[in-house]
Design an enzyme around this catalytic site. Structure first.
Site, PDB file in Angstrom:
ATOM      1  N   ASP A  88       0.815  -1.220   0.000  1.00 24.46           N
ATOM      2  CA  ASP A  88       0.000   0.000   0.000  1.00 24.46           C
ATOM      3  C   ASP A  88       0.848   1.269   0.000  1.00 24.46           C
ATOM      4  O   ASP A  88       0.655   2.155  -0.838  1.00 24.46           O
ATOM      5  CB  ASP A  88      -0.938   0.012   1.212  1.00 24.46           C
ATOM      6  CG  ASP A  88      -2.058  -1.005   1.080  1.00 24.46           C
ATOM      7  OD1 ASP A  88      -2.152  -1.641   0.016  1.00 24.46           O
ATOM      8  OD2 ASP A  88      -2.826  -1.168   2.045  1.00 24.46           O
ATOM      9  N   ARG A 169      -0.287   5.527  17.429  1.00 26.93           N
ATOM     10  CA  ARG A 169      -0.539   6.478  16.344  1.00 26.93           C
ATOM     11  C   ARG A 169      -0.149   7.921  16.687  1.00 26.93           C
ATOM     12  O   ARG A 169       0.450   8.615  15.871  1.00 26.93           O
ATOM     13  CB  ARG A 169      -2.009   6.408  15.895  1.00 26.93           C
ATOM     14  CG  ARG A 169      -2.395   5.066  15.283  1.00 26.93           C
ATOM     15  CD  ARG A 169      -1.467   4.701  14.136  1.00 26.93           C
ATOM     16  NE  ARG A 169      -1.802   3.442  13.508  1.00 26.93           N
ATOM     17  CZ  ARG A 169      -1.010   2.381  13.467  1.00 26.93           C
ATOM     18  NH1 ARG A 169       0.172   2.417  14.069  1.00 26.93           N
ATOM     19  NH2 ARG A 169      -1.384   1.281  12.868  1.00 26.93           N
ATOM     20  N   ASP A 198      -7.682   4.686  12.720  1.00 24.79           N
ATOM     21  CA  ASP A 198      -6.352   5.295  12.644  1.00 24.79           C
ATOM     22  C   ASP A 198      -6.328   6.606  11.876  1.00 24.79           C
ATOM     23  O   ASP A 198      -5.534   7.505  12.186  1.00 24.79           O
ATOM     24  CB  ASP A 198      -5.364   4.319  12.009  1.00 24.79           C
ATOM     25  CG  ASP A 198      -4.916   3.237  12.981  1.00 24.79           C
ATOM     26  OD1 ASP A 198      -5.138   3.422  14.193  1.00 24.79           O
ATOM     27  OD2 ASP A 198      -4.356   2.224  12.546  1.00 24.79           O
ATOM     28  N   SER A 250      -4.891  -9.090   8.880  1.00 23.73           N
ATOM     29  CA  SER A 250      -4.340  -7.741   8.937  1.00 23.73           C
ATOM     30  C   SER A 250      -3.761  -7.562  10.330  1.00 23.73           C
ATOM     31  O   SER A 250      -4.466  -7.748  11.334  1.00 23.73           O
ATOM     32  CB  SER A 250      -5.444  -6.714   8.678  1.00 23.73           C
ATOM     33  OG  SER A 250      -4.972  -5.407   8.899  1.00 23.73           O
TER      34      SER A 250
END
Length: 480
Positions: A88, A169, A198, A250
């Site tokens: 990605d 994050r 996120d 994931s």
């Protein structure tokens, strides 16, 4: 705004080819909500505007289509991209250069995801089109300034989740803002999808620390809908990405935890497969003998293991190894995402689970009832704020100041027994302990006179007695 033409507005005929095609029959007009004067679509097909897109059919009246204003793509000069080196983010580098026409600086934060994920990143980033890769080791900052405050607060989301991704994050986004300043970037970018939490956590941090930075979020803009599309895009531009069989899960890993989502886990009725776990052994296969670990704590924060003082990141790493060996810290939960949907995830948090039990247990000695109850209530709000990406919110900072104050006396030693997935506290001591054996003993002592309890109970139970008396009087009046 009128969609069709009027005598007062000049009309221009344009062809379908002048629009960006999304699929075989869809024309995407960006930012239709911010429109200039209408223009005419003459595409030889019937067209209709729906949810910001123009759909075409077979016959063709002339339909006025609003023309979008210049987008931010034209104004971005340099962007800092949160980069992992996977499919990605490798594709995103090229996509940003193609669609924004700007320089891309890749940024990777080391928050304990492992050396394998960091290997060869600079070569990958530059091969994808980045001008440079910036890597920062944030492990100590992550544990000291983000994990430990949450741990001290007792923050846990929806009864189970110890906030592993939620805490990581903001430390990454904070570093991105710093890197943007260092390299002279006017924008930041991330690879978060439009369905997850996120994107909120990254962007609220950007807003809080530098509201002038532009934000590029490709998953909310581009036509790529999945892995196959991304692979085709990579092939088209010769982007070097490993095209191998994708992991069915994931995952997100950092020093605090490892999360698993997707595939069979999307059905809450399915039991997780044992081969999925990476940080912890199956409790059934854990050692047959328990292991005892002494956790030293100062002002609500762990500082040592078995008498040896360690840095925050080193201490957590060591406890991850110890806890993982005994199958500690596995949870399986369905949680409420910030964006409104429910999601199912499985988490491994071995070291964090040990720390959490130790700190909470020591508080049983050092906090009085009222303080502990207030702390527990604020811990729920603290967890909600962190989960929602509001780390730099004044309310979180204010609650943190409260937590800092009331844990000043939470210093001592807690002994933990680890055995086949279980964490049991076997000993707790503190120089500031409010527990007094001479008071708590069943034997009479000089400080506590058991006879005093009679008057206390009468006063404490006065509302109960008054209420009962009223009910008796009411019953008596009804019978009379």
């Amino acid at each position: 705004m009128a969609l069709f033409s009027s005598p007062m507005v000049p009309l221009t005929t344009v062809s379908a080819s002048s629009f960006h095609l999304r699929g075989s029959d869809r024309i995407h007009q960006e930012r239709v909500g911010c429109l200039k004067k209408p223009h005419i679509l003459q595409a030889g097909a019937t067209s209709r505007l729906f949810s910001g897109r123009i759909y075409t059919g077979q016959s063709s009246p002339r339909i006025a289509v609003p023309k979008a204003v210049a987008s931010e793509r034209e104004t971005v000069n340099k962007v800092v991209l949160a980069y992992s080196g996977g499919l990605d983010t490798s594709v995103i580098v090229r996509w940003i250069k193609e669609n924004y026409g700007c320089e891309v600086v890749c940024f990777t934060a080391d928050v304990g995801q492992g050396d394998m994920e960091l290997e060869g990143l600079e070569k990958k980033a530059k091969a994808s089109g980045a001008s440079q890769l910036v890597v920062k080791d944030l492990k100590e900052e992550f544990v000291k300034d983000f994990i430990f405050p949450c741990l001290r607060a007792g923050a846990i989301y929806e009864r189970k989740y110890l906030l592993g991704t939620s805490m990581a994050r903001p430390v990454i986004a904070k570093a991105m803002v710093d890197v943007a300043r260092e390299v002279g970037a006017d924008a930041v970018a991330h690879g978060c999808t439009g369905k997850g939490n996120d994107q909120v956590r990254f962007e609220l941090t950007f807003f809080a620390l530098n509201p002038n930075l532009k934000v590029v979020a490709p998953w909310r803009e581009w036509d790529i809908t999945g892995r196959e599309d991304a692979i085709e895009y990579a092939k088209k531009y010769d982007i070097p990405v490993p095209v191998t069989k994708k992991s069915i899960y994931s995952r997100d890993r950092n020093l605090w935890h490892l999360s698993h989502e997707g595939d069979i886990l999307e059905d809450p009725a399915n039991e997780p497969e044992e081969g999925m776990y990476m940080m912890s052994v199956n409790p059934v296969d854990a050692p047959a003998q328990p292991e005892y670990v002494d956790i030293g704590i100062v002002q609500g924060v762990p500082v040592s293991i078995n008498g040896k003082e360690l840095s925050p990141a080193t201490l957590l790493t060591e406890l991850n190894t110890i806890g993982g060996k005994h199958g500690i810290g596995r949870i399986d939960m369905v949680e409420n995402r910030l964006v409104g949907m429910k999601s199912r995830g499985v988490y491994e948090t071995p070291g964090g689970t040990i720390m959490w039990h130790a700190v909470r247990e020591l508080e049983s000695l050092t906090l009085d009832r009222e303080t502990m109850q207030q702390k527990d209530m604020l811990a729920l709000k603290y967890a909600d704020l962190v989960y929602a990406g509001r780390w730099f919110d004044p309310l979180r900072e204010a609650i943190d100041a409260f937590m800092d104050k009331i844990t000043e006396k939470t210093t001592g030693l807690v002994r933990i027994k680890l055995y086949k997935g279980s964490v049991t506290v076997t000993s707790r001591t503190s120089p500031n302990s409010m527990y007094r054996e001479d008071i708590s003993s069943f034997e009479n002592g000089q400080i506590y006179n058991q006879g005093d309890a009679e008057g206390f109970i009468r006063l404490y139970g006065l509302p109960t007695r008054v209420r009962a008396m009223q009910e008796k009087e009411s019953e008596s009046d009804e019978h009379n």
